[in-house]
Scaffold this active site. Structure first.
Site, PDB file in Angstrom:
ATOM      1  N   ASP A  42      31.308  39.418  40.707  1.00  0.00           N
ATOM      2  CA  ASP A  42      32.089  38.173  40.780  1.00  0.00           C
ATOM      3  C   ASP A  42      31.992  37.550  42.170  1.00  0.00           C
ATOM      4  OD1 ASP A  42      33.645  40.058  42.057  1.00  0.00           O
ATOM      5  OD2 ASP A  42      35.491  39.602  40.959  1.00  0.00           O
ATOM      6  N   SER A  43      31.312  38.246  43.106  1.00  0.00           N
ATOM      7  CA  SER A  43      30.988  37.648  44.409  1.00  0.00           C
ATOM      8  C   SER A  43      30.120  36.409  44.208  1.00  0.00           C
ATOM      9  CB  SER A  43      30.280  38.666  45.308  1.00  0.00           C
ATOM     10  OG  SER A  43      29.185  39.250  44.638  1.00  0.00           O
ATOM     11  N   ASP A  81      30.821  42.113  36.298  1.00  0.00           N
ATOM     12  CA  ASP A  81      32.215  42.205  36.747  1.00  0.00           C
ATOM     13  C   ASP A  81      33.150  41.495  35.784  1.00  0.00           C
ATOM     14  OD1 ASP A  81      32.714  43.665  39.059  1.00  0.00           O
ATOM     15  OD2 ASP A  81      32.050  42.046  40.394  1.00  0.00           O
ATOM     16  N   GLU A 179      34.290  50.483  48.149  1.00  0.00           N
ATOM     17  CA  GLU A 179      33.959  49.380  49.060  1.00  0.00           C
ATOM     18  C   GLU A 179      34.772  49.471  50.344  1.00  0.00           C
ATOM     19  OE1 GLU A 179      33.905  45.474  47.296  1.00  0.00           O
ATOM     20  OE2 GLU A 179      33.645  44.491  49.242  1.00  0.00           O
TER      21      GLU A 179
HETATM   22  O1  KIV Z   1      31.169  41.344  43.279  1.00  0.00           O
HETATM   23  C1  KIV Z   1      30.470  42.100  43.962  1.00  0.00           C
HETATM   24  O2  KIV Z   1      29.436  41.706  44.514  1.00  0.00           O
HETATM   25  C2  KIV Z   1      30.902  43.481  44.099  1.00  0.00           C
HETATM   26  C3  KIV Z   1      30.126  44.350  45.045  1.00  0.00           C
HETATM   27  C4  KIV Z   1      30.474  44.004  46.442  1.00  0.00           C
HETATM   28  C5  KIV Z   1      30.329  45.779  44.775  1.00  0.00           C
HETATM   29  O3  KIV Z   1      31.835  43.891  43.492  1.00  0.00           O
END
Ligand code: KIV
Length: 262
Positions: A42-43, A81, A179
């Site tokens: 979700d980043s 995610d 994390e």
């Molecule tokens: O959303 C994301 O990119 C993540 C990673 C940082 C593990 O959850």
């Protein structure tokens, strides 16, 4: 890589490599690489859409990106995610989000935190959907955490994270993202679990590593956290090629006759 390989790799001491992937063309590149598995994180709300946090991601946005990645990386294990609040709304609505992301083609789903999620994880795993946990710095709780900072430094936070990791394994998670936690904590959690841990900012003691693709390729030169290794000066490299193209166009160097239809 298949779901069974996660535990098998841990048992064999073979580390797992994971990168985030949000779009079709980068999925095709990662698919051709040796990377073990992908995360449609979700980043993407931040990296692809310019939001300051991951809170803007919705299930339909995650599904759109997941579909694009799945089509580009048919040979990879793909985790997507579950976005902010999409698994905190009551069973029926939670399951609709889960269904949408699995129908988009994900092989597994990731969610953040243990507290309040354990019954759902058991139900989802029993429904045939592999679940990856995520503890430590959990960006969906950024406003409660008070910023992007290392978690688990105080003795209380430390033991709380060990407890959450054990609960997530017991609930049926097949792996666990750690994390931004001290390496000692990541090592202790990794040694207590039979499922693999995948670290980002968690040191060498985890069973694998995950990085945001654009960060490791140096696409965001302003973002330089301690844990990040950049393998390419991507921002400047691409900028320079764009300038080369611009010069070719403005100086009548492109297109040539070879690049034109006669
Ligand atoms: O959303 C994301 O990119 C993540 C990673 C940082 C593990 O959850």
């Amino acid at each position: 890589m298949k779901i069974q390989d996660f535990k098998a790799f841990k048992k064999a001491g073979r580390k797992i490599s994971m990168v985030t992937c949000y779009d079709h063309w980068s999925a095709k590149i990662v698919n051709a690489s040796n990377i073990d598995c992908l995360l449609v994180g979700d980043s993407l709300a931040m990296v692809m859409h310019g939001y300051p946090t991951t809170i803007a991601a919705t299930t339909s946005l995650m599904a759109l990106h997941t579909t694009a990645v799945v089509k580009g990386a048919p040979d990879k294990f793909i985790v997507a995610d579950l976005p902010f609040l999409s698994y905190r709304k009551g069973l029926s609505e939670n399951m609709s989000s889960i269904e949408e992301l699995m129908r988009a083609g994900a092989h597994a789903l990731k969610l953040e935190g243990a507290r309040g999620n354990l019954d759902l994880i058991r139900h989802v795993v029993d429904s045939g959907v592999p679940v990856q946990g995520h503890i430590g710095l959990t960006p969906q709780s950024i406003h409660q955490l008070g910023g992007f900072k290392v978690q688990g430094r105080s003795p209380q936070e430390y033991s709380d994270l060990v407890e959450q990791a054990l609960q997530l394994e017991a609930a049926g998670c097949f792996s666990l993202v750690l994390e931004c936690v001290p390496s000692t904590l990541a090592l202790e959690i990794s040694s207590k679990l039979s499922i693999p841990t995948i670290g980002i900012g968690a040191g060498l003691g985890t069973d694998g590593q995950v990085l945001v693709l654009q960060d490791m390729l140096g696409m965001n030169p302003q973002f330089k956290p301690k844990f990040l290794r950049t393998y390419l000066d991507g921002f400047d490299l691409l900028k320079n090629y764009l300038n080369e193209y611009h010069n070719d166009v403005t100086q009548l160097q492109f297109p040539t006759e070879k690049e034109s239809y006669l």
